[in-house]
Each structure stands twice: as structure tokens, then as C-alpha cells.
Design a protein around this motif. Structure first.
Motif, PDB file in Angstrom:
ATOM      1  N   SER A 105      33.429  18.697  46.606  1.00  0.00           N
ATOM      2  CA  SER A 105      32.879  17.577  47.499  1.00  0.00           C
ATOM      3  C   SER A 105      33.723  16.743  48.319  1.00  0.00           C
ATOM      4  O   SER A 105      32.970  16.172  49.224  1.00  0.00           O
ATOM      5  N   LEU A 106      34.655  16.710  47.752  1.00  0.00           N
ATOM      6  CA  LEU A 106      35.228  15.371  47.706  1.00  0.00           C
ATOM      7  C   LEU A 106      35.833  15.553  49.797  1.00  0.00           C
ATOM      8  O   LEU A 106      35.792  15.026  50.515  1.00  0.00           O
ATOM      9  N   ILE A 107      36.273  17.113  50.023  1.00  0.00           N
ATOM     10  CA  ILE A 107      36.719  17.678  51.259  1.00  0.00           C
ATOM     11  C   ILE A 107      35.530  17.577  52.491  1.00  0.00           C
ATOM     12  O   ILE A 107      35.521  17.434  53.426  1.00  0.00           O
ATOM     13  N   LEU A 108      34.326  17.814  51.606  1.00  0.00           N
ATOM     14  CA  LEU A 108      33.467  17.666  52.092  1.00  0.00           C
ATOM     15  C   LEU A 108      33.064  16.777  52.826  1.00  0.00           C
ATOM     16  O   LEU A 108      32.294  16.595  54.239  1.00  0.00           O
ATOM     17  N   ILE A 109      32.483  15.638  51.788  1.00  0.00           N
ATOM     18  CA  ILE A 109      31.847  14.481  52.500  1.00  0.00           C
ATOM     19  C   ILE A 109      33.553  13.337  53.099  1.00  0.00           C
ATOM     20  O   ILE A 109      32.874  13.089  54.358  1.00  0.00           O
ATOM     21  N   VAL A 110      34.347  13.329  52.972  1.00  0.00           N
ATOM     22  CA  VAL A 110      35.533  12.976  53.801  1.00  0.00           C
ATOM     23  C   VAL A 110      36.244  14.000  55.410  1.00  0.00           C
ATOM     24  O   VAL A 110      35.496  13.164  56.158  1.00  0.00           O
ATOM     25  N   SER A 111      35.371  14.974  55.593  1.00  0.00           N
ATOM     26  CA  SER A 111      35.744  15.903  56.912  1.00  0.00           C
ATOM     27  C   SER A 111      34.514  15.256  57.487  1.00  0.00           C
ATOM     28  O   SER A 111      34.101  14.914  59.027  1.00  0.00           O
ATOM     29  N   LEU A 112      32.837  15.695  56.931  1.00  0.00           N
ATOM     30  CA  LEU A 112      31.824  14.717  57.685  1.00  0.00           C
ATOM     31  C   LEU A 112      31.715  13.949  57.997  1.00  0.00           C
ATOM     32  O   LEU A 112      31.367  14.176  59.581  1.00  0.00           O
ATOM     33  N   SER A 113      32.530  13.335  57.415  1.00  0.00           N
ATOM     34  CA  SER A 113      32.063  11.932  57.893  1.00  0.00           C
ATOM     35  C   SER A 113      33.341  11.527  58.850  1.00  0.00           C
ATOM     36  O   SER A 113      32.762  10.814  60.147  1.00  0.00           O
ATOM     37  N   VAL A 114      34.465  11.974  58.866  1.00  0.00           N
ATOM     38  CA  VAL A 114      35.528  12.183  60.116  1.00  0.00           C
ATOM     39  C   VAL A 114      34.389  12.435  61.520  1.00  0.00           C
ATOM     40  O   VAL A 114      34.767  11.910  62.774  1.00  0.00           O
ATOM     41  N   ASP A 147      44.896  20.304  64.686  1.00  0.00           N
ATOM     42  CA  ASP A 147      45.459  21.050  65.012  1.00  0.00           C
ATOM     43  C   ASP A 147      46.425  20.696  63.225  1.00  0.00           C
ATOM     44  O   ASP A 147      46.720  20.073  62.184  1.00  0.00           O
ATOM     45  N   PRO A 148      45.358  22.000  62.478  1.00  0.00           N
ATOM     46  CA  PRO A 148      46.369  22.440  61.142  1.00  0.00           C
ATOM     47  C   PRO A 148      47.919  22.416  60.932  1.00  0.00           C
ATOM     48  O   PRO A 148      48.318  21.583  60.086  1.00  0.00           O
ATOM     49  N   ALA A 149      48.213  22.923  62.008  1.00  0.00           N
ATOM     50  CA  ALA A 149      49.519  22.951  61.622  1.00  0.00           C
ATOM     51  C   ALA A 149      50.307  21.177  61.824  1.00  0.00           C
ATOM     52  O   ALA A 149      51.474  21.507  61.217  1.00  0.00           O
ATOM     53  N   ALA A 150      50.366  20.308  62.951  1.00  0.00           N
ATOM     54  CA  ALA A 150      51.006  19.682  62.816  1.00  0.00           C
ATOM     55  C   ALA A 150      51.182  18.618  61.784  1.00  0.00           C
ATOM     56  O   ALA A 150      52.072  17.774  60.856  1.00  0.00           O
ATOM     57  N   ILE A 155      52.936  16.738  56.051  1.00  0.00           N
ATOM     58  CA  ILE A 155      53.286  16.744  54.647  1.00  0.00           C
ATOM     59  C   ILE A 155      54.239  17.672  53.692  1.00  0.00           C
ATOM     60  O   ILE A 155      54.520  17.135  52.652  1.00  0.00           O
ATOM     61  N   HIS A 156      54.842  18.816  54.488  1.00  0.00           N
ATOM     62  CA  HIS A 156      55.198  19.685  53.459  1.00  0.00           C
ATOM     63  C   HIS A 156      56.633  18.896  54.152  1.00  0.00           C
ATOM     64  O   HIS A 156      57.393  18.872  52.285  1.00  0.00           O
ATOM     65  N   GLU A 157      57.161  18.524  54.834  1.00  0.00           N
ATOM     66  CA  GLU A 157      58.144  17.541  54.987  1.00  0.00           C
ATOM     67  C   GLU A 157      58.117  16.737  54.183  1.00  0.00           C
ATOM     68  O   GLU A 157      59.806  16.161  53.777  1.00  0.00           O
ATOM     69  N   SER A 158      57.238  16.507  53.721  1.00  0.00           N
ATOM     70  CA  SER A 158      57.559  14.596  53.173  1.00  0.00           C
ATOM     71  C   SER A 158      57.498  14.682  51.620  1.00  0.00           C
ATOM     72  O   SER A 158      58.026  14.149  51.053  1.00  0.00           O
ATOM     73  N   GLY A 159      57.188  16.203  51.888  1.00  0.00           N
ATOM     74  CA  GLY A 159      56.755  16.354  49.918  1.00  0.00           C
ATOM     75  C   GLY A 159      56.151  15.859  49.034  1.00  0.00           C
ATOM     76  O   GLY A 159      55.955  16.295  47.493  1.00  0.00           O
ATOM     77  N   ASP A 160      55.064  15.438  49.666  1.00  0.00           N
ATOM     78  CA  ASP A 160      53.163  13.968  49.431  1.00  0.00           C
ATOM     79  C   ASP A 160      52.931  15.691  48.772  1.00  0.00           C
ATOM     80  O   ASP A 160      52.303  16.654  48.823  1.00  0.00           O
ATOM     81  N   ARG A 166      46.459  16.223  49.330  1.00  0.00           N
ATOM     82  CA  ARG A 166      46.151  17.617  49.119  1.00  0.00           C
ATOM     83  C   ARG A 166      44.669  17.822  49.432  1.00  0.00           C
ATOM     84  O   ARG A 166      44.189  19.205  49.655  1.00  0.00           O
ATOM     85  N   LEU A 167      43.779  16.836  49.626  1.00  0.00           N
ATOM     86  CA  LEU A 167      43.082  16.453  50.215  1.00  0.00           C
ATOM     87  C   LEU A 167      42.376  16.471  52.055  1.00  0.00           C
ATOM     88  O   LEU A 167      42.144  17.110  52.772  1.00  0.00           O
ATOM     89  N   LEU A 168      44.064  16.487  52.568  1.00  0.00           N
ATOM     90  CA  LEU A 168      44.062  16.078  54.253  1.00  0.00           C
ATOM     91  C   LEU A 168      44.639  17.597  54.696  1.00  0.00           C
ATOM     92  O   LEU A 168      44.299  18.625  55.498  1.00  0.00           O
ATOM     93  N   LEU A 169      45.350  18.619  53.762  1.00  0.00           N
ATOM     94  CA  LEU A 169      45.389  19.978  53.849  1.00  0.00           C
ATOM     95  C   LEU A 169      44.293  20.493  53.526  1.00  0.00           C
ATOM     96  O   LEU A 169      43.394  21.677  54.031  1.00  0.00           O
ATOM     97  N   GLY A 170      43.283  20.104  52.460  1.00  0.00           N
ATOM     98  CA  GLY A 170      41.824  21.257  52.962  1.00  0.00           C
ATOM     99  C   GLY A 170      40.762  21.074  53.672  1.00  0.00           C
ATOM    100  O   GLY A 170      40.616  21.523  54.387  1.00  0.00           O
ATOM    101  N   ILE A 171      41.223  19.079  53.932  1.00  0.00           N
ATOM    102  CA  ILE A 171      40.119  19.651  55.525  1.00  0.00           C
ATOM    103  C   ILE A 171      40.427  20.056  56.576  1.00  0.00           C
ATOM    104  O   ILE A 171      40.040  20.782  56.897  1.00  0.00           O
ATOM    105  N   VAL A 172      42.438  19.802  56.781  1.00  0.00           N
ATOM    106  CA  VAL A 172      42.309  20.820  58.561  1.00  0.00           C
ATOM    107  C   VAL A 172      42.848  22.244  58.227  1.00  0.00           C
ATOM    108  O   VAL A 172      42.716  22.996  59.134  1.00  0.00           O
ATOM    109  N   ALA A 173      41.811  22.465  56.970  1.00  0.00           N
ATOM    110  CA  ALA A 173      41.948  23.907  56.595  1.00  0.00           C
ATOM    111  C   ALA A 173      40.537  24.322  57.454  1.00  0.00           C
ATOM    112  O   ALA A 173      40.477  25.554  58.047  1.00  0.00           O
ATOM    113  N   ILE A 174      39.598  23.787  57.173  1.00  0.00           N
ATOM    114  CA  ILE A 174      38.363  24.107  57.548  1.00  0.00           C
ATOM    115  C   ILE A 174      37.957  22.766  58.890  1.00  0.00           C
ATOM    116  O   ILE A 174      36.457  23.432  59.621  1.00  0.00           O
TER     117      ILE A 174
END
Length: 400
Positions: A105-114, A147-150, A155-160, A166-174
């Protein structure tokens, strides 16, 4: 005797087909150079390809004094359409039930809010500034796409690996999936609202959306059954290309949303076929050359004689979209409640990058509303370059 006279015996025929093939080769060769420059300067290669297209437009429209000239005229449209359908089909493949359950639900809440904050900020802001309804609503829908690639590469470069990453990766996937849905709905409703014949326009809007669902199911269900029954290799590659061509051609022929049809077909294949990764892998293998054509030709579609008209719209769109992303992220974090302390208030700014899907939507909107097409395209092409350069910097800032 002049040089042309001495070479007159050569069988030189500068036909349209020959010129088109040479142009396609030049565009692909340029993409190799863009890859080299991007790897050495860390500039986004998508932005570089768009700038190559803008350079082509400068040469044709200003250098050769051909204001209406477009490269590969007649060939560009099907290439762009195929590239968009590939992207939408692959996005549909991301919408598996397992992934949607795991995102929570967290990804759904944040993505719909944005999304909600962004659409309202851009749409109402542009209307308040006096821009036409078709322009305001089109850009409001276009603003949803990310743009999910950017985002994922940064994020992968940062190693975070914290919750925010994890939330950002989930949001850009959808996120682009939401964008395609919002754009399809916006175009259908705009056509209904702006038409003098309300009943007929509503019928067209219903067909554009409903027909896309029917077409996506008509192609996606047999494809889901067929996928996995063919051995990996050439038959699977033929199957994948056939899917894309059928979706692109049928949607254009029937006048339905190609993005929605392709996304639904991809989702059906991903959820109903046990070997669905084969088709998606084959499409991913051949996708990049078409995306190269897409980005270069999108940049070349800019009308340089309307740049002064688009300057104000471009600045307004950039600022309003940034404001919408910031406010939407802040609202989403507050609605998260129990996880609020782990998320930064400026989370939405990390969803700033915007590229392929947004430009595809702009091309479709320009085709739908030709009287606003040059200004719309100019604004989206210019803002894409800004967002692709600025976006990764904002992602790093949010990750801290």
C-alpha cells in the motif's frame, strides 16, 4: 567540363528509399557516438539523442530554409509508433499480480499522491496562466510519466538500499503505466469536451478506450497461450515482432489507443503465461534501435519557428511539474503515517526525470490537436532535456 558532367555516366539515383536507408544508418551511427559521449561525461544518452534530432531540425529548417521539412517523412511515423508500442508492451509486463501485491500500500499511496498533485498543479496552473484547455490537459496527463531508467540507474549507482530507495524503485516500475492510463483517459475526454457533437464525441471516446481494451485482449490472450509453446530462438523472436506489429497497425487502423492496447496485452501475457519472459526478452533485445529512431526523430519534430511561443509554456510546465512532484511527495509521506519518519519530505522530487513515454504522448497529442502541435512538441522536447539532466541530481539529493 564540370564534375557532375564527368560523373553523369554513373548509375546514381538519389531516390527516397535510398535516402531513407542512408538516414537510418546515420541515425544509428550517431547513437554509437552518443553512447561514447554519455559514458565519458555522464550526460544522459537520451538527452544527447534528442539534441541530435534538434540539430537535424536546425539544419533542415534554418540551414536549408525548409520550415516544413521533416526527416524520413512517411517513414518516421511507423517507426515512432512501433517504438511506443514496444515501450507500452514492456510496461504492461511489469504489472504482474505478484509484483503489485509485493509493492504494498505504501507505493500505491505515494504514487497516487504524486500523480494527483502533479496533474492538478500542471493542469490548473496552465489554465490559470491562460493557456488553452487542450494544451493544459495534455501536459497535465503527460506530466505523470517518469523515466524509470534514469531513476533506477542513479539509485543503483548510489548503492542505497534504505526504504526510500526501495520505494522509488517500486513507484517508477508502475509510474508510466499510470501515465498511459491518465493520457488515454484525458485524450478521450478532451475529444468529447471540445467537440460540438457531444453524443458522437462521447461514442468516439468510449470506442478509443473500450476498443483499446478489446484489441489488447484479442491479441494478448492468444499471445499468452502461444508464448512458451514455441522453443526459444528464432520462432520466439518472430512471435514478439508479430505481436508488436499487430498491436501498432491494428490500433492505428481501428482508431484506438495504441498505448493502452499494448499495455493490456503485455499485462495479459505476463500474468497468464508461465514462460512470458521469453517474449519480453526478445523485445528488449531489439528495442534499442527503435528507441534511437524515436528519440532522434522526436527531437527533429520540433518546430523552431514556434520556439518563442513555446518558451513561456516550457518554463511554466517545468516549474509547475516540479511543484506538483514536491507537493505530491510531501502529501504521500504524511499519508504513510507509520513509515513517515523513514521518508524525506522531498521524496517526490526524485521522480522528476521524464523521457520516452512523455515524448510519445506529446507526439500523439500533437497529432490529435494539430493547431497546438508545434507548441506542445517544442515544450515537451525542451523540458525533457531539462528533466533528464536535472532529474538524476535531484534523485541523489533525495537519497542524501
Amino acid at each position: 567540363m564540370t564534375l557532375p558532367d564527368t560523373l553523369s555516366w554513373l548509375p546514381v539515383e538519389p531516390s527516397f528509399a535510398a535516402a531513407s536507408l542512408v538516414m537510418l544508418g546515420v541515425i544509428l551511427s550517431t547513437s554509437i557516438l552518443a553512447d561514447v559521449v554519455a559514458s565519458r561525461t555522464r550526460l544522459p544518452r537520451i538527452s544527447l539523442l534528442v539534441l541530435v534530432g534538434v540539430g537535424v531540425a536546425v539544419i533542415q529548417q534554418w540551414g536549408l530554409s525548409q520550415p516544413d521539412a521533416r526527416p524520413l517523412d512517411g517513414v518516421a511515423e511507423p517507426l515512432i509508433q512501433v517504438a511506443l508500442v514496444m515501450v507500452a508492451f514492456l510496461l504492461g509486463g511489469e504489472l504482474t499480480l505478484d509484483r503489485l501485491r509485493s509493492t504494498g500500500s505504501l507505493i500505491l499511496i505515494v504514487s497516487l499522491s504524486v500523480i494527483l498533485a502533479g496533474v492538478l498543479s500542471v493542469g490548473l496552473g496552465l489554465l490559470a496562466l491562460g493557456f488553452p484547455l487542450a494544451v493544459a490537459v495534455s501536459l497535465a496527463a503527460i506530466s505523470v510519466a517518469t523515466d524509470p531508467a534514469a531513476v533506477s540507474e542513479t539509485i543503483h549507482e548510489s548503492g542505497d538500499s534504505r526504504l526510500r530507495a526501495r520505494l522509488l524503485l517500486g513507484i517508477v516500475a508502475i509510474d508510466d503505466g499510470w501515465g498511459i492510463l491518465a493520457f488515454g483517459l484525458a485524450m478521450a475526454l478532451l475529444g468529447w469536451w471540445l467537440s460540438g457533437d457531444g453524443g458522437m464525441a462521447l461514442l468516439h471516446a468510449t470506442w478509443e478506450l473500450g476498443g483499446a481494451i478489446l484489441l489488447g485482449a484479442a491479441i494478448g490472450l492468444p499471445a499468452a497461450w502461444l508464448t512458451g509453446r514455441l522453443r526459444p530462438g528464432e520462432p520466439t523472436q518472430v512471435e514478439a515482432i508479430a505481436l508488436i506489429l499487430l498491436l501498432a497497425g491494428s490500433s492505428a487502423w481501428l482508431g484506438v489507443s495504441s498505448l493502452l492496447a499494448a499495455m493490456l496485452a503485455g499485462a495479459l501475457v505476463a500474468n497468464l503465461s508461465s514462460h512470458h519472459t521469453r517474449s519480453f526478452n526478445e523485445i528488449e533485445h531489439i528495442e534499442w534501435p527503435f528507441l534511437v529512431f524515436f528519440f532522434v526523430l522526436s527531437g527533429a519534430s520540433i518546430d523552431l519557428y514556434h520556439l518563442d511561443e513555446a518558451l513561456g509554456l516550457t518554463l511554466a510546465y517545468i516549474l509547475l511539474r516540479l511543484a506538483g512532484r514536491y507537493l505530491g511527495g510531501m502529501l504521500g509521506v504524511r499519508l504513510a503515517r507509520e513509515r513517515q519518519a523513514e521518508l524525506p519530505g522531498n521524496l517526490g522530487l526524485a521522480l522528476t526525470p521524464q523521457a520516452g513515454v512523455a515524448m510519445g504522448m506529446a507526439l500523439l497529442a500533437a497529432e490529435r490537436f494539430p493547431e497546438h502541435g508545434p507548441v506542445l512538441l517544442s515544450a515537451v522536447v525542451a523540458s525533457t532535456v531539462v528533466f533528464e539532466v536535472l532529474g538524476p541530481l535531484l534523485v541523489r539529493r533525495v537519497l542524501g
